[in-house]
Design a protein around this motif. Structure first.
Motif, mmCIF file in Angstrom:
data_model
loop_
_atom_site.group_PDB
_atom_site.id
_atom_site.type_symbol
_atom_site.label_atom_id
_atom_site.label_comp_id
_atom_site.label_asym_id
_atom_site.label_seq_id
_atom_site.Cartn_x
_atom_site.Cartn_y
_atom_site.Cartn_z
ATOM 1 N N ARG A 45 48.023 27.118 52.445
ATOM 2 C CA ARG A 45 47.827 28.570 52.502
ATOM 3 C C ARG A 45 49.102 29.312 52.077
ATOM 4 N N GLU A 46 50.229 28.849 52.586
ATOM 5 C CA GLU A 46 51.497 29.503 52.240
ATOM 6 C C GLU A 46 51.749 29.447 50.728
ATOM 7 N N TYR A 47 51.470 28.279 50.137
ATOM 8 C CA TYR A 47 51.744 28.094 48.713
ATOM 9 C C TYR A 47 50.867 29.015 47.861
ATOM 10 N N PHE A 48 49.540 28.982 48.087
ATOM 11 C CA PHE A 48 48.640 29.726 47.220
ATOM 12 C C PHE A 48 48.642 31.225 47.513
ATOM 13 N N GLN A 49 48.841 31.601 48.770
ATOM 14 C CA GLN A 49 48.957 33.034 49.049
ATOM 15 C C GLN A 49 50.210 33.612 48.394
ATOM 16 N N GLY A 50 51.289 32.836 48.435
ATOM 17 C CA GLY A 50 52.521 33.283 47.805
ATOM 18 C C GLY A 50 52.412 33.319 46.292
ATOM 19 N N LYS A 51 51.723 32.330 45.717
ATOM 20 C CA LYS A 51 51.639 32.217 44.258
ATOM 21 C C LYS A 51 50.714 33.264 43.650
ATOM 22 N N TYR A 52 49.574 33.516 44.326
ATOM 23 C CA TYR A 52 48.568 34.398 43.745
ATOM 24 C C TYR A 52 48.434 35.735 44.479
ATOM 25 N N HIS A 53 49.300 35.967 45.476
ATOM 26 C CA HIS A 53 49.328 37.243 46.205
ATOM 27 C C HIS A 53 47.954 37.566 46.812
ATOM 28 N N LEU A 54 47.376 36.586 47.498
ATOM 29 C CA LEU A 54 46.057 36.752 48.096
ATOM 30 C C LEU A 54 46.169 37.285 49.522
ATOM 31 N N SER A 55 45.263 38.153 49.891
ATOM 32 C CA SER A 55 45.179 38.596 51.281
ATOM 33 C C SER A 55 44.603 37.459 52.124
ATOM 34 N N ASP A 56 44.658 37.584 53.432
ATOM 35 C CA ASP A 56 44.093 36.550 54.312
ATOM 36 C C ASP A 56 42.607 36.348 54.020
ATOM 37 N N GLU A 57 41.905 37.438 53.782
ATOM 38 C CA GLU A 57 40.471 37.368 53.500
ATOM 39 C C GLU A 57 40.209 36.656 52.173
ATOM 40 N N GLN A 58 40.970 37.013 51.165
ATOM 41 C CA GLN A 58 40.826 36.359 49.856
ATOM 42 C C GLN A 58 41.194 34.888 49.935
ATOM 43 N N MET A 59 42.224 34.579 50.720
ATOM 44 C CA MET A 59 42.650 33.191 50.870
ATOM 45 C C MET A 59 41.596 32.365 51.577
ATOM 46 N N ASP A 60 40.948 32.938 52.582
ATOM 47 C CA ASP A 60 39.860 32.235 53.285
ATOM 48 C C ASP A 60 38.744 31.876 52.312
ATOM 49 N N ALA A 61 38.376 32.827 51.467
ATOM 50 C CA ALA A 61 37.295 32.591 50.505
ATOM 51 C C ALA A 61 37.715 31.539 49.473
ATOM 52 N N TYR A 62 38.965 31.630 49.006
ATOM 53 C CA TYR A 62 39.469 30.666 48.016
ATOM 54 C C TYR A 62 39.494 29.256 48.608
ATOM 55 N N GLU A 63 39.924 29.144 49.849
ATOM 56 C CA GLU A 63 39.992 27.834 50.505
ATOM 57 C C GLU A 63 38.600 27.226 50.661
ATOM 58 N N ARG A 64 37.624 28.051 51.058
ATOM 59 C CA ARG A 64 36.247 27.547 51.198
ATOM 60 C C ARG A 64 35.710 27.051 49.856
ATOM 61 N N GLU A 65 35.992 27.825 48.815
ATOM 62 C CA GLU A 65 35.526 27.457 47.476
ATOM 63 C C GLU A 65 36.127 26.121 47.035
ATOM 64 N N GLN A 66 37.430 25.934 47.268
ATOM 65 C CA GLN A 66 38.098 24.705 46.861
ATOM 66 C C GLN A 66 37.600 23.488 47.649
ATOM 67 N N LEU A 67 37.333 23.688 48.925
ATOM 68 C CA LEU A 67 36.799 22.589 49.744
ATOM 69 C C LEU A 67 35.410 22.180 49.269
ATOM 70 N N GLU A 68 34.575 23.169 48.934
ATOM 71 C CA GLU A 68 33.235 22.865 48.424
ATOM 72 C C GLU A 68 33.315 22.136 47.086
ATOM 73 N N ASN A 69 34.193 22.603 46.218
ATOM 74 C CA ASN A 69 34.372 21.933 44.921
ATOM 75 C C ASN A 69 34.856 20.496 45.082
ATOM 76 N N ALA A 70 35.811 20.290 45.997
ATOM 77 C CA ALA A 70 36.349 18.945 46.223
ATOM 78 C C ALA A 70 35.270 18.006 46.738
ATOM 79 N N GLU A 71 34.466 18.499 47.663
ATOM 80 C CA GLU A 71 33.393 17.683 48.248
ATOM 81 C C GLU A 71 32.404 17.238 47.169
ATOM 82 N N ARG A 72 32.144 18.129 46.233
ATOM 83 C CA ARG A 72 31.129 17.834 45.217
ATOM 84 C C ARG A 72 31.666 17.044 44.028
ATOM 85 N N TRP A 73 32.896 17.375 43.572
ATOM 86 C CA TRP A 73 33.340 16.876 42.277
ATOM 87 C C TRP A 73 34.465 15.843 42.294
#
Length: 378
Positions: free
Chosen positions: A179-207
Motif C-alpha cells: 500500500r505504501e509503495y503504490f499509494q506513494g507512486k500513483y498518489h492514490l487516496s485510501d479509497e482508490q487504493m482499496d479498489a486497486y488492491e481488490r482489482e490486483q488480487l482478483e487478477n492474480a487469482e485468475r491469471w
C-alpha cells in the motif's frame, strides 16, 4: 591490435602484460609487453572482458524523459546505447515490461516503439553495444500471455522473467508495504487504493498461475533462458526450478537466495544495491548474499555505471572472499554462461574481443576505452 602495459583480469588471476586481437577475437595474451610501436599503451590500467547486462530498464528514461514526453526512437536508442558503452557494457539485454504496469501508460504505449528500436538499430549495425531483448512478464493480467506469444517470435529475445507484483506476493509479502509503495507512486487516496488492491488480487487469482506455466512452457520449447523474479521463500525457488528457470532475479530473502543457489539457479542482484549498501525497498542486501557465497550475477538495473563500480566494491570488501577475477565474473562470465553465450565473458584465446580498459582515479574506477569485437567504440 595489441594492448600493452595492462593488468589482464583473467578467469582466475590478474597478470601484468599485453593482449593481441585479430579479426575481432582474442588471438593471444602474454605476461610481457609487446615491442611493436603501434601497440596501444594501457598505462597500467585493468583490461577486462566487456560487461554483460541482463536486466536494465534504462531505455525507458530516454523514450519518456519526462512524464507525457515521447522522444524520437532513433535519438532515444542512440543515447541509451552510448551510456551503456560508456559504462563498459558491451552486451545488454534491454528489459521491456509486458502486462498492466500502470505507469501512466508510458511503458505500455512505448512498448512496440522500444522493441522495434532495439531490433532495427541492431540489424542496421549502428549500435556500439550488442543489444538483445529481455521480456518481463507481469503475470496477473489478461493481456500478458497474448502479448508474449506475439513478441516471443521477435529477433533477439534472449531472456524472459516471470513477475508477480500483486499484494501478498514476493516483493510485497507485507500488504502494508504494498500500500505504501503504490499509494506513494500513483498518489492514490485510501479509497482508490482499496479498489486497486481488490482489482490486483482478483487478477492474480485468475491469471498468475496459468500465465506462469504457459509462458515457461513456451520458453522451454524455444530454448529461451527463463528467470524468476523477487522469489521470497524456498517454495518459490522450488517452483522456479521446476519451471526451468536458470536465473533467480532479485530474491528478497536469504532463504530464497540459498534455495535458488542450491537448485542451480544463478542468483542475480542489483549492482545499485551493492554501491548503496542495501536494498532501497528494504529486502536482503546483495553484499550479505556475497558474504554467504550465494551471489552469482550483478545487474545495473536502473543505473548503468553501477555495474563496474559494484564489481570492484565486491572485490574490495572485507566481508566476503571474492578476488577481483571472481568479482568480475559476476558481470562477465556468469551472465554469459546463464544465457549460453560461450563466445564472450572472459579474456581467453578465441573469445570475442569485447574489452574494457579501466583505471582507478582516487576512489573511483573510470572507463577509459571500450572495444567490441576488436573495434574501439569508446
Amino acid at each position: 591490435m595489441i594492448v600493452n602495459n595492462v593488468k589482464l583480469v583473467l578467469e582466475n588471476e590478474v597478470v601484468a602484460g599485453s593482449l593481441e586481437v585479430q579479426d575481432g577475437v582474442i588471438r593471444a595474451f602474454a605476461d610481457s609487453d609487446s615491442r611493436l610501436p603501434e601497440a596501444v599503451d594501457g598505462n597500467g590500467g585493468w583490461l577486462l572482458p566487456g560487461l554483460i547486462e541482463l536486466h536494465t530498464d534504462n531505455l525507458d528514461k530516454f523514450f519518456t524523459p519526462r512524464p507525457k514526453v515521447s522522444w524520437p526512437a532513433h535519438s532515444a536508442m542512440s543515447s541509451h546505447d552510448a551510456l551503456m558503452i560508456a559504462s563498459g557494457i558491451t552486451t545488454v539485454l534491454d528489459a521491456v515490461a509486458l502486462g498492466d504496469v500502470r505507469d501512466g501508460g508510458d511503458r505500455l504505449d512505448n512498448l512496440e516503439k522500444m522493441i522495434n528500436a532495439v531490433i532495427d538499430s541492431q540489424q542496421r549495425g549502428v549500435n556500439r553495444a550488442e543489444h538483445r531483448l529481455h521480456l518481463r512478464c507481469e503475470l496477473p493480467h489478461h493481456s500478458t500471455l497474448p502479448l508474449f506469444q506475439q513478441l516471443v517470435e521477435k529477433r533477439g529475445v534472449s531472456l524472459v522473467s516471470l513477475m508477480d507484483h500483486s499484494p501478498g506476493q514476493r516483493q510485497f509479502v507485507n500488504p502494508q508495504k504494498y500500500r505504501e509503495y503504490f499509494q506513494g507512486k500513483y498518489h492514490l487516496s485510501d479509497e482508490q487504493m482499496d479498489a486497486y488492491e481488490r482489482e490486483q488480487l482478483e487478477n492474480a487469482e485468475r491469471w498468475s498461475q496459468p500465465n506462469r506455466h504457459a509462458i515457461a512452457e513456451l520458453c522451454r520449447t524455444r530454448g529461451i533462458a527463463l528467470a524468476s523474479h523477487d522469489d521470497a521463500t524456498e517454495a518459490h525457488a522450488d517452483e522456479s526450478h521446476q519451471l526451468g528457470s536458470v536465473i533467480a532475479e532479485f530474491p528478497t530473502t536469504v532463504e530464497a537466495a540459498h534455495a535458488s543457489h542450491q537448485r542451480g539457479l544463478q542468483v542475480m542482484m542489483g549492482a545499485p544495491n551493492i554501491v548503496r549498501g542495501g536494498s532501497h525497498s528494504g529486502n536482503v542486501a546483495a553484499h550479505e548474499l556475497a558474504s554467504l557465497g550465494v551471489l552469482d550475477i550483478l545487474s545495473s538495473d536502473y543505473y548503468p555505471a553501477s555495474l563496474l563500480d559494484a564489481a570492484f566494491c565486491v572485490a574490495a570488501s572485507e566481508h566476503n572472499t571474492f578476488t577481483l577475477p571472481q568479482a568480475m565474473s559476476l558481470v562477465t562470465r556468469n551472465p554469459a554462461k546463464a544465457l549460453g553465450l560461450s563466445d564472450r565473458g572472459v579474456l581467453a584465446e578465441g573469445k570475442r574481443a569485447d574489452l574494457v580498459l579501466a583505471q582507478r582515479h582516487g576512489e573511483h574506477i573510470h572507463v577509459n576505452h571500450v572495444w567490441r569485437e576488436g573495434i574501439r567504440v569508446f
